[in-house]
Design a protein around this motif. Structure first.
Motif, PDB file in Angstrom:
ATOM      1  N   ASP A 113       0.854  -1.187   0.000  1.00  0.00           N
ATOM      2  CA  ASP A 113       0.000   0.000   0.000  1.00  0.00           C
ATOM      3  C   ASP A 113       0.893   1.240   0.000  1.00  0.00           C
ATOM      4  O   ASP A 113       1.082   1.889   1.020  1.00  0.00           O
ATOM      5  N   ARG A 114       1.435   1.548  -1.161  1.00  0.00           N
ATOM      6  CA  ARG A 114       2.378   2.671  -1.281  1.00  0.00           C
ATOM      7  C   ARG A 114       1.737   3.976  -0.806  1.00  0.00           C
ATOM      8  O   ARG A 114       0.604   4.278  -1.156  1.00  0.00           O
ATOM      9  N   GLY A 115       2.482   4.708   0.019  1.00  0.00           N
ATOM     10  CA  GLY A 115       1.951   5.943   0.590  1.00  0.00           C
ATOM     11  C   GLY A 115       1.223   5.698   1.899  1.00  0.00           C
ATOM     12  O   GLY A 115       0.618   6.604   2.462  1.00  0.00           O
ATOM     13  N   LEU A 116       1.278   4.473   2.380  1.00  0.00           N
ATOM     14  CA  LEU A 116       0.687   4.108   3.662  1.00  0.00           C
ATOM     15  C   LEU A 116       1.207   5.054   4.738  1.00  0.00           C
ATOM     16  O   LEU A 116       2.392   5.377   4.763  1.00  0.00           O
ATOM     17  N   ARG A 151       0.079  14.313   1.708  1.00  0.00           N
ATOM     18  CA  ARG A 151      -0.492  15.230   0.716  1.00  0.00           C
ATOM     19  C   ARG A 151      -1.728  15.937   1.254  1.00  0.00           C
ATOM     20  O   ARG A 151      -1.930  17.113   1.006  1.00  0.00           O
ATOM     21  N   ARG A 152      -2.575  15.212   1.971  1.00  0.00           N
ATOM     22  CA  ARG A 152      -3.796  15.810   2.516  1.00  0.00           C
ATOM     23  C   ARG A 152      -3.531  16.483   3.862  1.00  0.00           C
ATOM     24  O   ARG A 152      -4.102  17.510   4.150  1.00  0.00           O
ATOM     25  N   ASP A 153      -2.717  15.860   4.675  1.00  0.00           N
ATOM     26  CA  ASP A 153      -2.442  16.374   6.012  1.00  0.00           C
ATOM     27  C   ASP A 153      -0.930  16.406   6.203  1.00  0.00           C
ATOM     28  O   ASP A 153      -0.287  15.364   6.252  1.00  0.00           O
ATOM     29  N   ARG A 154      -0.373  17.578   6.329  1.00  0.00           N
ATOM     30  CA  ARG A 154       1.085  17.732   6.414  1.00  0.00           C
ATOM     31  C   ARG A 154       1.654  17.123   7.698  1.00  0.00           C
ATOM     32  O   ARG A 154       2.845  16.910   7.803  1.00  0.00           O
TER      33      ARG A 154
END
Length: 173
Positions: free
Chosen positions: A64-67, A102-105
């Motif tokens: 799950d890349r970006g997990l 990307r959504r939450d820094r």
């Protein structure tokens, strides 16, 4: 003590009674199968001073890349301290990259580097080869039954996590 296992047969529902001895043998088979399943990756990992926690982290980051770190904590069911040790090593050794969400820094998203992807492929290929041979030997009905038993052993939250992973695309494609 006997346990009832319901199975559906051609003539309706049959009851299979499992004794404690049969259940114990199943538990022992699972222990020995797990030992064999982890043996090949363990040899590779030992050469690098890594353990099974490193392997599991690599596997699920690849899956799950970006997990996020939080999601990986949930999947692995380990403490934050334990995961931080593993991730710190994998990041320092250039196998995992941590990026700002990307959504939450505040989130940290995890990706395998090319080196990490190569190691994960090496580790999982040894296990895929073992599973492939066992599945071929056992046949399709046994494979389906094996998966059914494994899923039935999961608690509802774990089964939900497993179902979510099954819906992800194959990372090798």
């Amino acid at each position: 003590m006997q346990e009832k296992l319901r199975t559906s047969g051609l003539g309706g529902e049959n009851l299979l009674f499992l004794t404690d001895d049969q259940l114990r043998r199943g538990i022992e088979a699972m222990f020995f199968a797990y030992r064999a399943f982890t043996a090949d990756p363990d040899l590779i990992l030992a050469d690098m001073d890594y353990g099974r926690a490193h392997h599991r982290a690599l596997h699920f980051i690849n899956r799950d890349r970006g997990l996020t770190v939080t999601a990986l904590l949930d999947v692995l069911g380990v403490t934050k301290q334990s995961l931080n040790r593993v991730l710190r090593t994998l990041i320092t050794d250039g196998l995992v990259e941590s990026r700002v969400g990307r959504r939450d820094r505040r989130e940290r998203q995890l990706y395998l580097t090319d080196t990490g992807t190569a190691l994960e492929r090496r580790l999982s290929e040894a296990q895929r080869a073992r599973m492939r041979a066992a599945y071929r030997n056992a046949g399709p009905q046994a494979v389906a039954g094996f998966r059914e038993v494994l899923e039935a052993m999961m608690d509802p939250e774990t089964r939900s996590q497993y179902q979510a992973l099954k819906e992800l695309p194959d990372p090798r494609k």
